[in-house]
Design a protein around this motif. Sequence first.
Motif, PDB file in Angstrom:
ATOM      1  N   LEU A  44       0.741  -1.134  -0.171  1.00 13.05           N
ATOM      2  CA  LEU A  44      -0.004   0.098  -0.006  1.00 13.05           C
ATOM      3  C   LEU A  44       0.622   1.252   0.134  1.00 13.05           C
ATOM      4  O   LEU A  44       2.023   1.115   0.355  1.00 13.05           O
ATOM      5  N   GLY A  45       0.185   2.215  -0.163  1.00 10.83           N
ATOM      6  CA  GLY A  45       0.777   3.524  -0.071  1.00 10.83           C
ATOM      7  C   GLY A  45       2.040   4.098  -0.579  1.00 10.83           C
ATOM      8  O   GLY A  45       2.305   3.747  -1.800  1.00 10.83           O
ATOM      9  N   GLY A  46       2.941   4.409   0.224  1.00  9.00           N
ATOM     10  CA  GLY A  46       4.404   4.739  -0.068  1.00  9.00           C
ATOM     11  C   GLY A  46       5.271   3.707  -0.871  1.00  9.00           C
ATOM     12  O   GLY A  46       5.980   4.030  -1.434  1.00  9.00           O
ATOM     13  N   LEU A  63       0.863  -2.920   4.405  1.00  8.75           N
ATOM     14  CA  LEU A  63       0.403  -4.039   3.663  1.00  8.75           C
ATOM     15  C   LEU A  63      -1.126  -4.333   3.773  1.00  8.75           C
ATOM     16  O   LEU A  63      -1.730  -4.476   5.214  1.00  8.75           O
ATOM     17  N   CYS A  64      -1.814  -4.530   2.796  1.00  9.89           N
ATOM     18  CA  CYS A  64      -3.170  -5.130   2.829  1.00  9.89           C
ATOM     19  C   CYS A  64      -3.167  -6.610   2.770  1.00  9.89           C
ATOM     20  O   CYS A  64      -2.663  -7.172   1.898  1.00  9.89           O
ATOM     21  N   VAL A  65      -3.529  -7.356   3.818  1.00 13.24           N
ATOM     22  CA  VAL A  65      -3.443  -8.763   3.733  1.00 13.24           C
ATOM     23  C   VAL A  65      -4.883  -9.446   3.784  1.00 13.24           C
ATOM     24  O   VAL A  65      -5.797  -8.969   4.398  1.00 13.24           O
ATOM     25  N   GLU A 117      -0.821  -1.574  -4.708  1.00 13.48           N
ATOM     26  CA  GLU A 117      -2.055  -0.925  -4.825  1.00 13.48           C
ATOM     27  C   GLU A 117      -2.211  -0.028  -5.984  1.00 13.48           C
ATOM     28  O   GLU A 117      -1.229   0.449  -6.403  1.00 13.48           O
ATOM     29  N   GLU A 118      -3.336  -0.287  -6.543  1.00 11.63           N
ATOM     30  CA  GLU A 118      -3.499   0.612  -7.692  1.00 11.63           C
ATOM     31  C   GLU A 118      -3.475   2.192  -7.587  1.00 11.63           C
ATOM     32  O   GLU A 118      -4.011   2.724  -6.577  1.00 11.63           O
ATOM     33  N   PHE A 125      -7.303   8.603  -2.422  1.00  9.24           N
ATOM     34  CA  PHE A 125      -6.978   8.741  -0.816  1.00  9.24           C
ATOM     35  C   PHE A 125      -6.420   9.903  -0.576  1.00  9.24           C
ATOM     36  O   PHE A 125      -6.675  10.741   0.365  1.00  9.24           O
ATOM     37  N   LYS A 126      -5.150  10.273  -1.394  1.00  6.22           N
ATOM     38  CA  LYS A 126      -4.360  11.289  -1.305  1.00  6.22           C
ATOM     39  C   LYS A 126      -5.119  12.894  -1.464  1.00  6.22           C
ATOM     40  O   LYS A 126      -4.955  13.707  -0.783  1.00  6.22           O
TER      41      LYS A 126
END
Length: 156
Positions: A44-46, A63-65, A117-118, A125-126
């Motif tokens: 995810l993210g950064g 992480l998305c788990v 993450e796409e 989100f940002k």
Amino acid sequence: MTNRHKYVKILGKYVKGVEKNMNKEELLNLVESLNMPRDEYYILGGGSLVMFGIKDKTADLDLCVSEELFARLKEEYNLDEKDKNECGFYHISDIIEIIPNPKDEFTCEEIEGYQVEELKRILEFKKKRNAPKDQPYIEKITTAHKARRRQRRRQL
């Protein structure tokens, strides 16, 4: 000693000062050290922005788990509600956080064999969060997202 402490010790070099900022190679070494099946999580993210080449470094690994992997990690790292922040992420170490999600709801794409993450979701989100630290990246993410969409259309 529990696995949680073992990993914190292994990852200690990333936590000290400037070394906390991981480049792509260090990020992937960290991901690999967790020894998780690649189809059960995504970055995810950064970390995703590092994988896309939008950022050079990231301070942590989010992480998305899958719910199945989360059950294993919850036991392995003795996670409970006190390890969870206000956004629903569980702290595995000072620089690793995970959030469980049903696998059929994963919103990711593959880069170099890793699920990330796409860009569309990161951008949404940002923009919504609108934090000062996000401002330099919104335009870069927008540009990269448009380029990837054009590239996908050409491949069809």
